[in-house]
Scaffold this active site. Structure first.
Site, PDB file in Angstrom:
ATOM      1  N   HIS A  99      -6.590   5.952  -3.780  1.00 11.55           N
ATOM      2  CA  HIS A  99      -7.086   7.242  -3.297  1.00 11.55           C
ATOM      3  C   HIS A  99      -6.916   8.292  -4.387  1.00 11.55           C
ATOM      4  O   HIS A  99      -6.058   8.165  -5.251  1.00 11.55           O
ATOM      5  CB  HIS A  99      -6.370   7.689  -2.015  1.00 11.55           C
ATOM      6  CG  HIS A  99      -4.878   7.677  -2.116  1.00 11.55           C
ATOM      7  ND1 HIS A  99      -4.139   6.520  -2.015  1.00 11.55           N
ATOM      8  CD2 HIS A  99      -3.986   8.672  -2.332  1.00 11.55           C
ATOM      9  CE1 HIS A  99      -2.852   6.800  -2.144  1.00 11.55           C
ATOM     10  NE2 HIS A  99      -2.732   8.095  -2.357  1.00 11.55           N
ATOM     11  N   HIS A 101      -6.232  12.354  -4.861  1.00 10.29           N
ATOM     12  CA  HIS A 101      -5.857  13.625  -4.235  1.00 10.29           C
ATOM     13  C   HIS A 101      -6.685  14.753  -4.843  1.00 10.29           C
ATOM     14  O   HIS A 101      -6.791  14.863  -6.073  1.00 10.29           O
ATOM     15  CB  HIS A 101      -4.385  13.957  -4.531  1.00 10.29           C
ATOM     16  CG  HIS A 101      -3.394  13.047  -3.900  1.00 10.29           C
ATOM     17  ND1 HIS A 101      -2.751  13.361  -2.724  1.00 10.29           N
ATOM     18  CD2 HIS A 101      -2.917  11.842  -4.288  1.00 10.29           C
ATOM     19  CE1 HIS A 101      -1.905  12.365  -2.420  1.00 10.29           C
ATOM     20  NE2 HIS A 101      -1.990  11.443  -3.350  1.00 10.29           N
TER      21      HIS A 101
HETATM   22  P1  AMP Z   1       0.316   8.844  -2.337  1.00  9.50           P
HETATM   23  O1  AMP Z   1       1.741   9.339  -2.264  1.00  9.50           O
HETATM   24  O2  AMP Z   1      -0.389   9.192  -3.600  1.00  9.50           O
HETATM   25  O3  AMP Z   1       0.212   7.390  -1.979  1.00  9.50           O
HETATM   26  O4  AMP Z   1      -0.451   9.678  -1.225  1.00  9.50           O
HETATM   27  C1  AMP Z   1      -0.472   9.339   0.120  1.00  9.50           C
HETATM   28  C2  AMP Z   1      -0.905  10.590   0.855  1.00  9.50           C
HETATM   29  O5  AMP Z   1      -1.431  10.183   2.101  1.00  9.50           O
HETATM   30  C3  AMP Z   1       0.206  11.582   1.147  1.00  9.50           C
HETATM   31  O6  AMP Z   1      -0.148  12.845   0.587  1.00  9.50           O
HETATM   32  C4  AMP Z   1       0.272  11.624   2.671  1.00  9.50           C
HETATM   33  O7  AMP Z   1       0.519  12.918   3.151  1.00  9.50           O
HETATM   34  C5  AMP Z   1      -1.099  11.148   3.069  1.00  9.50           C
HETATM   35  N1  AMP Z   1      -1.211  10.447   4.327  1.00  9.50           N
HETATM   36  C6  AMP Z   1      -0.455   9.415   4.778  1.00  9.50           C
HETATM   37  N2  AMP Z   1      -0.899   8.980   5.969  1.00  9.50           N
HETATM   38  C7  AMP Z   1      -1.975   9.758   6.271  1.00  9.50           C
HETATM   39  C8  AMP Z   1      -2.872   9.820   7.373  1.00  9.50           C
HETATM   40  N3  AMP Z   1      -2.746   9.001   8.431  1.00  9.50           N
HETATM   41  N4  AMP Z   1      -3.856  10.742   7.362  1.00  9.50           N
HETATM   42  C9  AMP Z   1      -3.980  11.581   6.311  1.00  9.50           C
HETATM   43  N5  AMP Z   1      -3.169  11.592   5.242  1.00  9.50           N
HETATM   44  C10 AMP Z   1      -2.168  10.698   5.233  1.00  9.50           C
END
Ligand code: AMP
Ligand code: ZN
Length: 138
Positions: A99, A101
């Site tokens: 993903h 950000h």
């Molecule tokens: P990373 O730390 O780069 O893997 O980012 C994961 C991101 O996903 C974090 O910023 C979380 O806040 C976000 N996240 C986790 N679960 C969900 C969800 N169900 N819906 C939206 N965002 C999420």
């Protein structure tokens, strides 16, 4: 991937605040935003990280990042953007479905999307230049 939450969100099996969708991607609002408007670009196919995602899809993802950022800069509006992509636990990745950000920045928002600056030493420079010879075809 059966137990991947981002696979389920991207497929629409779990509801999300979707700000954009096409055949390849869903762009959702992050549930734990660094700032107002923090969004995530999720490919609909599962790839764990940047080393796994095919080049063609990665190219589409970064072009989509440009499109969303360009739109949101005016729509929010905001003063800047961090485009961040974490790979591996050591780098802060917590969801192992690729993903990107998209983090809007507002003057003085205090969001911690930064690091403490070190100093490039001659030793590090020499070592890394040596280790990257293959990258340059030397
Ligand atoms: P990373 O730390 O780069 O893997 O980012 C994961 C991101 O996903 C974090 O910023 C979380 O806040 C976000 N996240 C986790 N679960 C969900 C969800 N169900 N819906 C939206 N965002 C999420
Ligand atoms: Zn997945």
């Amino acid at each position: 991937m059966e137990d991947c939450i981002f696979c389920k969100i991207a497929a629409g099996e779990i509801p999300s605040a979707t700000i954009y969708e096409d055949d390849d991607f869903r762009v959702i609002l992050d549930l734990g935003p660094a700032t107002k408007g923090h969004a995530l670009i999720l490919p609909k196919e599962h790839y764990a990280n940047i080393t796994e995602i095919p080049d063609e899809l990665l190219q589409k993802a970064i072009v989509l990042a440009k499109k969303v950022v360009t739109y949101m800069m005016k729509a929010l509006p905001c003063d800047g953007y961090n485009v961040v992509q974490n790979n591996g636990e050591a780098a802060g990745q917590t969801v192992f479905h690729f993903h990107i950000h998209l983090i809007p920045r507002y003057k003085g928002d205090g969001a911690g999307v930064t690091w403490q600056q070190g100093k490039l030493t001659d030793e590090w420079k020499a070592e890394i230049l040596e280790k990257t010879k293959g990258l340059r075809g030397e």
